[in-house]
Enzyme design. Sequence first.
Site, PDB file in Angstrom:
ATOM      1  N   GLY A 147      31.742  30.632 -22.962  1.00  0.00           N
ATOM      2  CA  GLY A 147      32.224  29.978 -24.186  1.00  0.00           C
ATOM      3  C   GLY A 147      32.300  30.886 -25.393  1.00  0.00           C
ATOM      4  O   GLY A 147      32.885  30.507 -26.405  1.00  0.00           O
ATOM      5  N   GLY A 193      37.848  48.058 -28.930  1.00  0.00           N
ATOM      6  CA  GLY A 193      36.682  48.438 -29.726  1.00  0.00           C
ATOM      7  C   GLY A 193      36.482  49.937 -29.750  1.00  0.00           C
ATOM      8  O   GLY A 193      37.428  50.718 -29.571  1.00  0.00           O
ATOM      9  N   TYR A 202      22.519  56.385 -25.049  1.00  0.00           N
ATOM     10  CA  TYR A 202      23.316  57.158 -26.008  1.00  0.00           C
ATOM     11  C   TYR A 202      22.492  57.593 -27.228  1.00  0.00           C
ATOM     12  O   TYR A 202      22.983  58.338 -28.072  1.00  0.00           O
ATOM     13  CB  TYR A 202      24.539  56.355 -26.491  1.00  0.00           C
ATOM     14  CG  TYR A 202      25.444  55.825 -25.412  1.00  0.00           C
ATOM     15  CD1 TYR A 202      25.359  56.290 -24.099  1.00  0.00           C
ATOM     16  CD2 TYR A 202      26.397  54.849 -25.689  1.00  0.00           C
ATOM     17  CE1 TYR A 202      26.179  55.775 -23.106  1.00  0.00           C
ATOM     18  CE2 TYR A 202      27.224  54.350 -24.709  1.00  0.00           C
ATOM     19  CZ  TYR A 202      27.105  54.815 -23.409  1.00  0.00           C
ATOM     20  OH  TYR A 202      27.923  54.309 -22.432  1.00  0.00           O
TER      21      TYR A 202
HETATM   22  P1  NAP Z   1      37.267  58.307 -23.665  1.00  0.00           P
HETATM   23  O1  NAP Z   1      37.265  57.148 -24.577  1.00  0.00           O
HETATM   24  O2  NAP Z   1      38.045  58.211 -22.402  1.00  0.00           O
HETATM   25  O3  NAP Z   1      37.754  59.617 -24.405  1.00  0.00           O
HETATM   26  C1  NAP Z   1      37.167  60.053 -25.595  1.00  0.00           C
HETATM   27  C2  NAP Z   1      37.872  61.338 -25.971  1.00  0.00           C
HETATM   28  O4  NAP Z   1      39.209  61.027 -26.342  1.00  0.00           O
HETATM   29  C3  NAP Z   1      37.248  62.068 -27.126  1.00  0.00           C
HETATM   30  O5  NAP Z   1      37.296  63.445 -26.843  1.00  0.00           O
HETATM   31  C4  NAP Z   1      38.154  61.714 -28.313  1.00  0.00           C
HETATM   32  O6  NAP Z   1      38.188  62.763 -29.235  1.00  0.00           O
HETATM   33  C5  NAP Z   1      39.485  61.546 -27.626  1.00  0.00           C
HETATM   34  N1  NAP Z   1      40.357  60.570 -28.288  1.00  0.00           N
HETATM   35  C6  NAP Z   1      40.049  59.319 -28.707  1.00  0.00           C
HETATM   36  N2  NAP Z   1      41.112  58.714 -29.243  1.00  0.00           N
HETATM   37  C7  NAP Z   1      42.128  59.601 -29.168  1.00  0.00           C
HETATM   38  C8  NAP Z   1      43.482  59.555 -29.572  1.00  0.00           C
HETATM   39  N3  NAP Z   1      44.014  58.469 -30.148  1.00  0.00           N
HETATM   40  N4  NAP Z   1      44.249  60.664 -29.352  1.00  0.00           N
HETATM   41  C9  NAP Z   1      43.734  61.768 -28.770  1.00  0.00           C
HETATM   42  N5  NAP Z   1      42.448  61.868 -28.370  1.00  0.00           N
HETATM   43  C10 NAP Z   1      41.656  60.789 -28.562  1.00  0.00           C
HETATM   44  O7  NAP Z   1      35.765  58.727 -23.258  1.00  0.00           O
HETATM   45  P2  NAP Z   1      34.338  58.228 -23.707  1.00  0.00           P
HETATM   46  O8  NAP Z   1      34.182  58.076 -25.170  1.00  0.00           O
HETATM   47  O9  NAP Z   1      33.361  59.084 -23.030  1.00  0.00           O
HETATM   48  O10 NAP Z   1      34.282  56.780 -23.043  1.00  0.00           O
HETATM   49  C11 NAP Z   1      34.557  55.603 -23.763  1.00  0.00           C
HETATM   50  C12 NAP Z   1      33.302  54.769 -23.907  1.00  0.00           C
HETATM   51  O11 NAP Z   1      32.946  54.165 -22.665  1.00  0.00           O
HETATM   52  C13 NAP Z   1      32.053  55.584 -24.262  1.00  0.00           C
HETATM   53  O12 NAP Z   1      32.076  55.995 -25.619  1.00  0.00           O
HETATM   54  C14 NAP Z   1      30.979  54.609 -23.913  1.00  0.00           C
HETATM   55  O13 NAP Z   1      30.819  53.653 -24.937  1.00  0.00           O
HETATM   56  C15 NAP Z   1      31.526  53.985 -22.636  1.00  0.00           C
HETATM   57  N6  NAP Z   1      31.019  54.623 -21.397  1.00  0.00           N
HETATM   58  C16 NAP Z   1      30.286  53.857 -20.548  1.00  0.00           C
HETATM   59  C17 NAP Z   1      29.784  54.404 -19.362  1.00  0.00           C
HETATM   60  C18 NAP Z   1      28.993  53.540 -18.439  1.00  0.00           C
HETATM   61  O14 NAP Z   1      28.440  54.058 -17.458  1.00  0.00           O
HETATM   62  N7  NAP Z   1      28.904  52.259 -18.696  1.00  0.00           N
HETATM   63  C19 NAP Z   1      30.038  55.748 -19.047  1.00  0.00           C
HETATM   64  C20 NAP Z   1      30.788  56.503 -19.930  1.00  0.00           C
HETATM   65  C21 NAP Z   1      31.278  55.919 -21.094  1.00  0.00           C
HETATM   66  P3  NAP Z   1      38.011  62.521 -30.834  1.00  0.00           P
HETATM   67  O15 NAP Z   1      36.566  62.266 -31.075  1.00  0.00           O
HETATM   68  O16 NAP Z   1      38.512  63.778 -31.420  1.00  0.00           O
HETATM   69  O17 NAP Z   1      38.866  61.330 -31.196  1.00  0.00           O
END
Ligand code: NAP
Length: 300
Positions: free
Chosen positions: A44, A51, A83
């Site tokens: 719900g 995000g 994190y």
């Molecule tokens: P991602 O979102 O796939 O990629 C992030 C990368 O993309 C950064 O280097 C960022 O650089 C770049 N980026 C972002 N927006 C962009 C754009 N518009 N144009 C060009 N480059 C761009 O990788 P991630 O942050 O590692 O993963 C996303 C989220 O998933 C994590 O932050 C975390 O919250 C979650 N996560 C969860 C798990 C799990 O096991 N549950 C594992 C890994 C991640 P800039 O900083 O320069 O923008």
Amino acid sequence: MKTLARLLILTTFCLSSVLSDAATPASEVGKFDFMTRSVLLNNGHRMPIVGLGTYSLSDEQCYNSVTTLLKEGGRLIDTAFMYHNEEAVGRAVRDSGIDRSEIFVITKLYPTQYDEPQQAIEDALAKLDIGYIDLLLLHHPGEGDVKAYKAMEQALALGKVKSLGLSNWYVKELKDFLPKVSVKPVLVQNEIHPYYQENDVIPYIQSLGIVVQGWYPLGGRGHTKELLEDKVINEIAKDHGVSAAQVVLRWNLQKGVIVIPGSSNPLHIRENLDLFDFYLTDEEMSRINALDRGEKHDWY
Ligand code: NAP
């Protein structure tokens, strides 16, 4: 004009968030509402479909990025014990002056915490210091995960947590786990991007009335170059006058996958929220679907 549109969307989001608690029409659960940019969960509650991910952001980067996200109209933030930035997320949320009910914060318990789950939940609440956790996930399957989830069910009953979910759970893991717990998860967060599409897993999770969220939507920090330079994605981006990142994020949304791109760059954070003025055709979706290589960029 954009500010007015954003205000309208936020008002609609808050209103529908309240209304949805009174009645949860089964047929609406899991459907993305592109007008309010939100989805109705199976309990719900309503959550935003775009995000910010905060993995690998330092405290200062995290505080600034969450602050930018909230200023730009984003309302969904993903953090985790692992994190080491829950405190910064909470501080940015509090300092924003935005009504708490408008913001949706996800955090996760790590397997090293499954032994003492009550304490782990209290620690997360204390670090975030924002009253309650919107969605609490188990970060990975691991020893004691059922015990940890049962503690999360208790925290849910006490109102400390509003929704429960899982991360890095696939078909077999879900089939083993779900019969052992009482509260159905609202969401599963797994690695999903055009080179690793999980086409067998996503429909299974969705068929259970559970929403799917993708991590590493842009391929993952350190792995984004090839994906963002991909020929097919760039051709499509050019046709729509948007960036490659926006095409990849929009592809996820049209598959019913919530996105949490990570970024410490204010321009990227703004761009990553701006996904609602274009639409990928079936042919464009198929071309991106054809890029799947089963190439996982991290292993859990
Ligand atoms: P991602 O979102 O796939 O990629 C992030 C990368 O993309 C950064 O280097 C960022 O650089 C770049 N980026 C972002 N927006 C962009 C754009 N518009 N144009 C060009 N480059 C761009 O990788 P991630 O942050 O590692 O993963 C996303 C989220 O998933 C994590 O932050 C975390 O919250 C979650 N996560 C969860 C798990 C799990 O096991 N549950 C594992 C890994 C991640 P800039 O900083 O320069 O923008």
